[in-house]
Design a protein around this motif. Sequence first.
Motif, PDB file in Angstrom:
ATOM      1  N   VAL A  33      -6.089  -5.656   9.000  1.00 11.13           N
ATOM      2  CA  VAL A  33      -7.491  -6.063   8.865  1.00 11.13           C
ATOM      3  C   VAL A  33      -7.605  -7.584   8.886  1.00 11.13           C
ATOM      4  N   ARG A  34      -6.488  -8.258   8.555  1.00  7.46           N
ATOM      5  CA  ARG A  34      -6.515  -9.702   8.368  1.00  7.46           C
ATOM      6  C   ARG A  34      -6.114 -10.442   9.645  1.00  7.46           C
ATOM      7  N   ALA A  51     -17.015  -4.018  -0.123  1.00  6.58           N
ATOM      8  CA  ALA A  51     -16.562  -3.084  -1.161  1.00  6.58           C
ATOM      9  C   ALA A  51     -17.449  -1.846  -1.275  1.00  6.58           C
ATOM     10  N   GLU A  93      -7.030 -11.356  -0.428  1.00  8.19           N
ATOM     11  CA  GLU A  93      -7.522 -10.779   0.832  1.00  8.19           C
ATOM     12  C   GLU A  93      -7.217  -9.284   0.886  1.00  8.19           C
ATOM     13  N   ALA A  94      -7.822  -8.617   1.862  1.00  9.00           N
ATOM     14  CA  ALA A  94      -7.620  -7.180   2.032  1.00  9.00           C
ATOM     15  C   ALA A  94      -6.127  -6.870   2.072  1.00  9.00           C
ATOM     16  N   HIS A  95      -5.728  -5.777   1.424  1.00 14.26           N
ATOM     17  CA  HIS A  95      -4.291  -5.476   1.384  1.00 14.26           C
ATOM     18  C   HIS A  95      -3.792  -4.919   2.707  1.00 14.26           C
ATOM     19  N   SER A  96      -4.691  -4.405   3.527  1.00 14.03           N
ATOM     20  CA  SER A  96      -4.272  -3.857   4.810  1.00 14.03           C
ATOM     21  C   SER A  96      -4.002  -5.021   5.784  1.00 14.03           C
ATOM     22  N   THR A 107      -9.008  -2.680  14.099  1.00 11.92           N
ATOM     23  CA  THR A 107      -7.955  -3.247  13.244  1.00 11.92           C
ATOM     24  C   THR A 107      -6.637  -2.593  13.633  1.00 11.92           C
ATOM     25  N   ASP A 109       0.844  -1.194   0.000  1.00 14.98           N
ATOM     26  CA  ASP A 109       0.000   0.000   0.000  1.00 14.98           C
ATOM     27  C   ASP A 109       0.887   1.255   0.000  1.00 14.98           C
ATOM     28  N   ASP A 163     -15.164  -0.584   1.843  1.00 13.94           N
ATOM     29  CA  ASP A 163     -15.274  -1.625   2.854  1.00 13.94           C
ATOM     30  C   ASP A 163     -14.528  -2.882   2.400  1.00 13.94           C
ATOM     31  N   PRO A 164     -13.612  -3.415   3.250  1.00 13.01           N
ATOM     32  CA  PRO A 164     -12.839  -4.584   2.815  1.00 13.01           C
ATOM     33  C   PRO A 164     -13.689  -5.836   2.633  1.00 13.01           C
ATOM     34  N   GLN A 201      -1.043 -12.897   0.864  1.00 18.23           N
ATOM     35  CA  GLN A 201      -2.185 -12.035   0.529  1.00 18.23           C
ATOM     36  C   GLN A 201      -3.027 -12.624  -0.602  1.00 18.23           C
TER      37      GLN A 201
END
Lengths: 351, 319
Positions: free
Chosen positions: A242-243, B62, A236-239, B108, A129, B58-59, A339
Amino acid sequence: MRPVRDIAIVAFGQTDHLRSTDELSEVEMLMPVLHEVLAATGLKTSDIGFTCSGSSDYLAGRAFSFTMALDGVGAWPPISESHVEMDGAWALYEAWTKLLTGEADTALVYSYGKSSPGSVRDVLTRQLDPYYVAPLWPDSVALAALQAQALIDAGDTDEPALAGVAARSRESAAANSHAQLSGSVPQGDYLVRPLRTGDCPPIGDGAAAVILAAGDRARELCERPAWIRGIDHRIEAHSLGVRDLTDSPSSRLAAERAGAFERPVDTAELHAPFTSQEVVLRKALKLGDDVAVNPSGGALAANPMMAAGLIRLGEAAARIHRGESDRAIAHATSGPCLQQNLVAVLEGEPS
Amino acid sequence: MASAPSPEVLRAPLVVEFPFTRSLGPVQSAFLTGLRERTVLGVKATDGRTLVPPVEYDPVTADEIRDLVEIGTTGTVTTWAWNHEPRRGQPLDRPFAWVLVQLDGADTALLHALDVPGPDAVSTGMRVRIRWAAERVGAITDIACFEADEGAGSGESGPHTGEFSDPVTGIIAAARLDYTYAPGRAQTAYIKALSERKTVGERCPSCHKVYVPPRGACPTCGVATTERVEVGPRGTVTTYCIVNIKAKNLDIEVPYVYAHIALDGADLALHARIAGIPYDQVRMGLRVEPVWTEGARFPDHYRPTGEPDADYDTYKELV
Ligand SMILES: [Zn+2]
């Protein structure tokens, strides 16, 4: 999804993976592997219906670097060709899709990467990111180490168990003449704690190539084709925050969509560059102790960037070609901390 | 371990450096402007979680998300890794821990550096607080790093408009990567020959074409080109253009002519500048030869030889 047409991997070739190949350009490194798979099938470049490759400009430090490698496939007169700026496993996915449409019956897939010209730990920060993460320059080992610590905190593994993954992988690689690291390799000092050098993949250069064929064409070209029963890839989400770094829901979903859980598999070639990532994938893909995981040694024995995922598909297929496996899964990853994940299910016909 | 470099292999440093200019969306803009003002903002996701750092979409679903909340500047480490050898560009130049920190009020975690004396001083679950950079510009590096914090944290969060005066709307993401370029076998031979003021190509064993400069493979046959062939030095202009715009840092008067030149014996045209003749007299078929300047590693330009023009049929395949 269930393929509308039977497509198989009919040939696989790879280079010896070396720390540095600076006496060779990319195309010079790649060409012997292309000739190897063509010779194995008796096909000429002009017989190939579709060609697809995977590589990365960031490894080469040059824009459109893949065009140079195209010289190795005989791209004149014009051929049907495409390229993905990522691991060749995704090029194989594109070629499989092309064959599904019926527009081609054979495909050549190749990928290559030379990590030796740059510092791959730093190069890979450029895929992060760009707003919140890349400006901090967290290198690929550091991000994998955060995932490893999360697994240790969760009680999923510990440092001796990770060392065991490393030792087992490199022992298996002793039978793989292409491997860069094999046999007894010291676990070494911390690179980024809790990961030691032994937990991390070797940095090196290499290339791989695969030929795909559909239906009866596959049976003509190969005694025991490795049929692709299903293939899927998920992201999956790049952040990272969040994972849940201890799990890989995208691998599990891709495996489910590829049909991996319909019947047991005997072999799994997992693209787990770090020991801790094998722990995550074994759990996500529900692999029991009876499954031969990375009999080739896996990415801990040789991790040529952009080719290591395609090699997992090739190694799994080669075991089917040799009659050593009847049903295998092959996995490829991209991006930090698993990812993006691709899973294919390969089968040989009962003999 | 890298093997000892072969004296035959040419190498040169290659630096790739870009100041990427990136524009920000409304949520990213509010977050980074907030950091400049020592305020941390998160965004509400559709499942009710507060995402920090916040994202525009939104992850999970979307969906576009815009509901900003202000959260705390203290938090809890969710995982860590000890970095005893910091690399260029990283937040601290002494050993530090990489951490994912869940700030109080967030669901998060944010990646950053933690400044502690050693690995024994960091653990998952430890309490930390933001150490702000002295000069802040609206970037993730406005957080200099995290440091240990004894407090329990309030966990309070509340809505925030995301409005600041003079909002940050973009970032400049400087990136530099250093490579050592090695041109490979065929191009090494070409460059070495140039140092002796010779031009070499390689012949394809299959179609017998001579490629200049050689890249090691015949693009028609897909096989290695290995037979080295000296070509030129004279050649024929196959096509050309007249350049009327002065390039930056280029000390050549416009207009000048840039041409494709088929060196004698080559099956591929090189490109080079033509001089020694008025620009409006350059033509297809003009016979030219290289002009070397002292210490140069390639011909400075090509000039007319004075021979009669080449017959079109002799070079039409190379146009
Ligand atoms: Zn040729």
